[in-house]
Design a protein around this motif. Structure first.
Motif, PDB file in Angstrom:
ATOM      1  N   VAL A 222      -2.173  56.743   5.661  1.00  0.00           N
ATOM      2  CA  VAL A 222      -2.059  56.101   6.972  1.00  0.00           C
ATOM      3  C   VAL A 222      -3.330  56.222   7.805  1.00  0.00           C
ATOM      4  O   VAL A 222      -3.611  55.381   8.643  1.00  0.00           O
ATOM      5  N   ASN A 223      -4.110  57.279   7.542  1.00  0.00           N
ATOM      6  CA  ASN A 223      -5.314  57.473   8.364  1.00  0.00           C
ATOM      7  C   ASN A 223      -6.558  56.837   7.772  1.00  0.00           C
ATOM      8  O   ASN A 223      -7.657  57.096   8.215  1.00  0.00           O
ATOM      9  N   GLN A 224      -6.388  56.006   6.754  1.00  0.00           N
ATOM     10  CA  GLN A 224      -7.581  55.433   6.135  1.00  0.00           C
ATOM     11  C   GLN A 224      -8.274  54.474   7.122  1.00  0.00           C
ATOM     12  O   GLN A 224      -7.614  53.797   7.909  1.00  0.00           O
ATOM     13  N   PRO A 225      -9.635  54.420   7.049  1.00  0.00           N
ATOM     14  CA  PRO A 225     -10.354  53.612   8.037  1.00  0.00           C
ATOM     15  C   PRO A 225     -10.292  52.104   7.787  1.00  0.00           C
ATOM     16  O   PRO A 225     -10.889  51.335   8.547  1.00  0.00           O
ATOM     17  N   GLY A 226      -9.583  51.662   6.780  1.00  0.00           N
ATOM     18  CA  GLY A 226      -9.487  50.233   6.467  1.00  0.00           C
ATOM     19  C   GLY A 226      -9.134  50.106   5.003  1.00  0.00           C
ATOM     20  O   GLY A 226      -9.028  51.107   4.284  1.00  0.00           O
TER      21      GLY A 226
ATOM     22  N   ARG B  16     -16.710  57.076   2.441  1.00  0.00           N
ATOM     23  CA  ARG B  16     -17.355  58.330   2.018  1.00  0.00           C
ATOM     24  C   ARG B  16     -17.067  59.436   3.047  1.00  0.00           C
ATOM     25  O   ARG B  16     -16.656  60.543   2.686  1.00  0.00           O
ATOM     26  N   ILE B  17     -17.226  59.121   4.317  1.00  0.00           N
ATOM     27  CA  ILE B  17     -16.992  60.133   5.366  1.00  0.00           C
ATOM     28  C   ILE B  17     -15.521  60.570   5.357  1.00  0.00           C
ATOM     29  O   ILE B  17     -15.196  61.748   5.424  1.00  0.00           O
ATOM     30  N   TRP B  18     -14.632  59.603   5.207  1.00  0.00           N
ATOM     31  CA  TRP B  18     -13.183  59.893   5.168  1.00  0.00           C
ATOM     32  C   TRP B  18     -12.851  60.780   3.971  1.00  0.00           C
ATOM     33  O   TRP B  18     -12.138  61.772   4.079  1.00  0.00           O
ATOM     34  N   GLU B  19     -13.405  60.428   2.826  1.00  0.00           N
ATOM     35  CA  GLU B  19     -13.134  61.191   1.600  1.00  0.00           C
ATOM     36  C   GLU B  19     -13.662  62.619   1.708  1.00  0.00           C
ATOM     37  O   GLU B  19     -13.031  63.559   1.238  1.00  0.00           O
ATOM     38  N   GLU B  20     -14.831  62.786   2.320  1.00  0.00           N
ATOM     39  CA  GLU B  20     -15.430  64.125   2.397  1.00  0.00           C
ATOM     40  C   GLU B  20     -14.571  65.090   3.208  1.00  0.00           C
ATOM     41  O   GLU B  20     -14.546  66.277   2.952  1.00  0.00           O
ATOM     42  N   GLY B  21     -13.839  64.528   4.190  1.00  0.00           N
ATOM     43  CA  GLY B  21     -13.035  65.440   5.013  1.00  0.00           C
ATOM     44  C   GLY B  21     -11.548  65.280   4.759  1.00  0.00           C
ATOM     45  O   GLY B  21     -10.727  65.684   5.566  1.00  0.00           O
TER      46      GLY B  21
ATOM     47  N   ARG C  72     -17.680  55.593  -2.951  1.00  0.00           N
ATOM     48  CA  ARG C  72     -17.667  56.974  -3.463  1.00  0.00           C
ATOM     49  C   ARG C  72     -16.339  57.626  -3.081  1.00  0.00           C
ATOM     50  O   ARG C  72     -15.911  57.535  -1.931  1.00  0.00           O
ATOM     51  N   TYR C  73     -15.741  58.303  -4.062  1.00  0.00           N
ATOM     52  CA  TYR C  73     -14.479  59.020  -3.808  1.00  0.00           C
ATOM     53  C   TYR C  73     -14.573  60.435  -4.363  1.00  0.00           C
ATOM     54  O   TYR C  73     -15.400  60.728  -5.226  1.00  0.00           O
ATOM     55  N   GLY C  74     -13.635  61.276  -3.904  1.00  0.00           N
ATOM     56  CA  GLY C  74     -13.603  62.677  -4.340  1.00  0.00           C
ATOM     57  C   GLY C  74     -12.797  62.853  -5.613  1.00  0.00           C
ATOM     58  O   GLY C  74     -12.552  61.910  -6.374  1.00  0.00           O
ATOM     59  N   LYS C  75     -12.340  64.111  -5.794  1.00  0.00           N
ATOM     60  CA  LYS C  75     -11.719  64.480  -7.077  1.00  0.00           C
ATOM     61  C   LYS C  75     -10.432  63.727  -7.386  1.00  0.00           C
ATOM     62  O   LYS C  75     -10.115  63.478  -8.535  1.00  0.00           O
ATOM     63  N   LYS C  76      -9.667  63.368  -6.369  1.00  0.00           N
ATOM     64  CA  LYS C  76      -8.379  62.723  -6.647  1.00  0.00           C
ATOM     65  C   LYS C  76      -8.575  61.426  -7.430  1.00  0.00           C
ATOM     66  O   LYS C  76      -7.840  61.144  -8.376  1.00  0.00           O
ATOM     67  N   ASP C  77      -9.563  60.641  -7.038  1.00  0.00           N
ATOM     68  CA  ASP C  77      -9.731  59.338  -7.676  1.00  0.00           C
ATOM     69  C   ASP C  77     -10.863  59.289  -8.693  1.00  0.00           C
ATOM     70  O   ASP C  77     -10.816  58.487  -9.619  1.00  0.00           O
TER      71      ASP C  77
ATOM     72  N   TYR D  36     -18.016  59.036  -8.367  1.00  0.00           N
ATOM     73  CA  TYR D  36     -17.698  60.341  -7.790  1.00  0.00           C
ATOM     74  C   TYR D  36     -18.675  60.629  -6.636  1.00  0.00           C
ATOM     75  O   TYR D  36     -19.854  60.262  -6.708  1.00  0.00           O
ATOM     76  N   LEU D  37     -18.175  61.287  -5.590  1.00  0.00           N
ATOM     77  CA  LEU D  37     -18.978  61.530  -4.374  1.00  0.00           C
ATOM     78  C   LEU D  37     -20.418  61.936  -4.649  1.00  0.00           C
ATOM     79  O   LEU D  37     -21.349  61.447  -4.016  1.00  0.00           O
TER      80      LEU D  37
END
Ligand code: SER
Length: 408
Positions: free
Chosen positions: A203-207, A190-195, A147-152, A124-125
């Motif tokens: 589709v917008n995932q960084p990789g 982590r940066i992607w998940e935070e925002g 690290r991921y947020g609440k969804k995962d 978790y983040l």
């Protein structure tokens, strides 16, 4: 290793770690009106985690029958299942994160002998403690800790209220060749998940990354939940009487890895059922994607239906009864329309379900004990469905011919 050996190895491993082996509870949750069906191994532990009932031991292990309704319309693809078995270990106010992580790692790498380089983990983040345990204690390179947020990485509560908490997952890597894009670093994710706006697709995932939904490179293998909170129906959190551990690893998925096959339908849990469907319908598996989908649907739904009926569900128009009815109707529809099972042959599903009972009856005796009842319920429902279907087709043909006459 076959799935019976795997299930036994898991339970025996946790017994050696002083856990009490307990039987699976019913698919119909007892005393929990907020939950339609048992969706996870922790469902029967809820009163223990909430401090309402004293558990038979503070360390427990089980192989739990689970049923999830969210995926019914996707069944037929290579990975979703309605019914599955969940292997789990539980601590009721006993050990916490450190032991849970150590046990899981020891089982996968020492007992099962999996290559540790193929195991990636997520936390978790904000869970610095879990991050540090994976990095410093287990020595996983930080490039493989995401690290991921609440969804995962937050699990529960099952139903409208109950225990929940941050979780840490172990994912298996099937290799770069199956990845959709080059891998994104943990920092990028982590940066992607935070925002992240979870309403958006990936589709917008960084990789590519362990929770990537766009390819089949990774599969989530084991979820370790650090159950520290109670969430009420207003979604407010409060601490539980003591922190608990709830872990879950799908037997079907771990069998895929252990047996070196590509998907759950190729494991020994499904092969005999698939073979029966093919024999009875005269189709071959593995030659045509559309036919394969039909075969999988009939096999999967027959298995799920057998377990639901054994636990007391009967087809109906609401709640659990409707779930069962939907399964049987979907299987019947595909058997006739996709697999061309002849309308004048004896009902197909009871014959498939008979093979399900032969296969699982020794592990789950309720199947064997209720064999006659299960087969009768299924036969009745299949016949009723065909009557409805034939009546519908006949009515449409009549209407079409009347319309034709009006034109002439
Ligand atoms: N309850 C968690 C899950 O279902 C871990 O068992 O994933």
């Amino acid at each position: 290793m076959n799935s019976n050996e795997l299930r036994e190895m898991f339970l025996a491993f946790f017994e050696s770690k002083k856990h009490l082996r307990i039987p699976s509870s019913s698919l119909i949750p007892s005393g929990d009106p907020t939950l339609l069906l048992t969706t996870a191994g922790m469902v029967q532990m809820k009163p223990y985690f909430l401090g309402e009932v004293t558990p038979p031991a503070n360390r427990l292990t089980s192989s739990q029958k689970c049923f999830r309704t969210t995926d019914i319309s996707t069944i037929g693809d290579h990975k979703h299942l309605t019914f599955f078995e969940m292997l789990g270990n539980f601590s009721v106010g006993d050990y916490f994160k450190e032991n849970a992580i150590e046990f899981a790692w020891e089982f996968l790498t020492s007992k099962m002998g999996l290559d540790s380089d193929k195991l990636w983990v997520t936390v978790y983040l904000e869970d610095e403690e879990a991050f540090a345990l994976w990095k410093d204690k287990i020595k996983i390179p930080t490039e493989r800790i995401y690290r991921y947020g609440k969804k995962d990485n937050w699990w529960g509560p099952p139903g409208l209220e109950g225990p929940c908490g941050p979780c840490s997952e172990i994912h298996y890597d099937f290799g770069q060749t199956l990845g959709c894009t080059p891998i994104a670093s943990p920092e990028q994710i982590r940066i992607w998940e935070e925002g992240r706006d979870y309403a958006e697709s990936d589709v917008n995932q960084p990789g590519c990354h362990p929770n990537c939904d766009n390819c089949e490179r990774f599969v989530e293998l084991w979820n370790l939940v650090f159950m520290g909170f109670f969430q009420n129906q207003e979604k407010e959190l409060s601490p539980l009487p003591a922190p608990n551990i709830d872990t879950g690893m799908g037997l079907e998925r771990v069998s895929v890895i252990s047996q070196g096959v590509r998907n759950v339908y190729e494991t020994d849990l499904f092969r005999p059922i698939i073979k029966t469907v093919c024999l009875l319908t005269g189709n071959k598996y593995g030659e045509d994607n559309a036919i394969d989908k039909g075969i999988r649907i009939v096999a999967e739904h027959s298995r799920g239906a057998a377990f639901l009926i054994a636990d007391g569900v009967i087809p109906g128009n609401d709640d659990r009864g409707y779930v069962l009815k939907r399964l049987l109707r979907r299987a019947s529809f595909y058997s006739r329309n996709r697999l061309n099972y002849p309308p004048d042959s004896s009902p197909l599903l009871p014959q498939v379900v008979d093979s399900v009972i032969n296969q699982f009856g020794c592990i789950y005796p309720e199947l064997e004990i209720n064999r006659k009842h299960i087969l009768a319920v299924i036969e009745n429902e299949e016949e009723r469905f065909y009557l409805t279907l034939d009546w519908g087709v006949h009515t449409m043909e009549l209407l079409a011919s009347e319309a034709q006459k009006l034109w002439e």
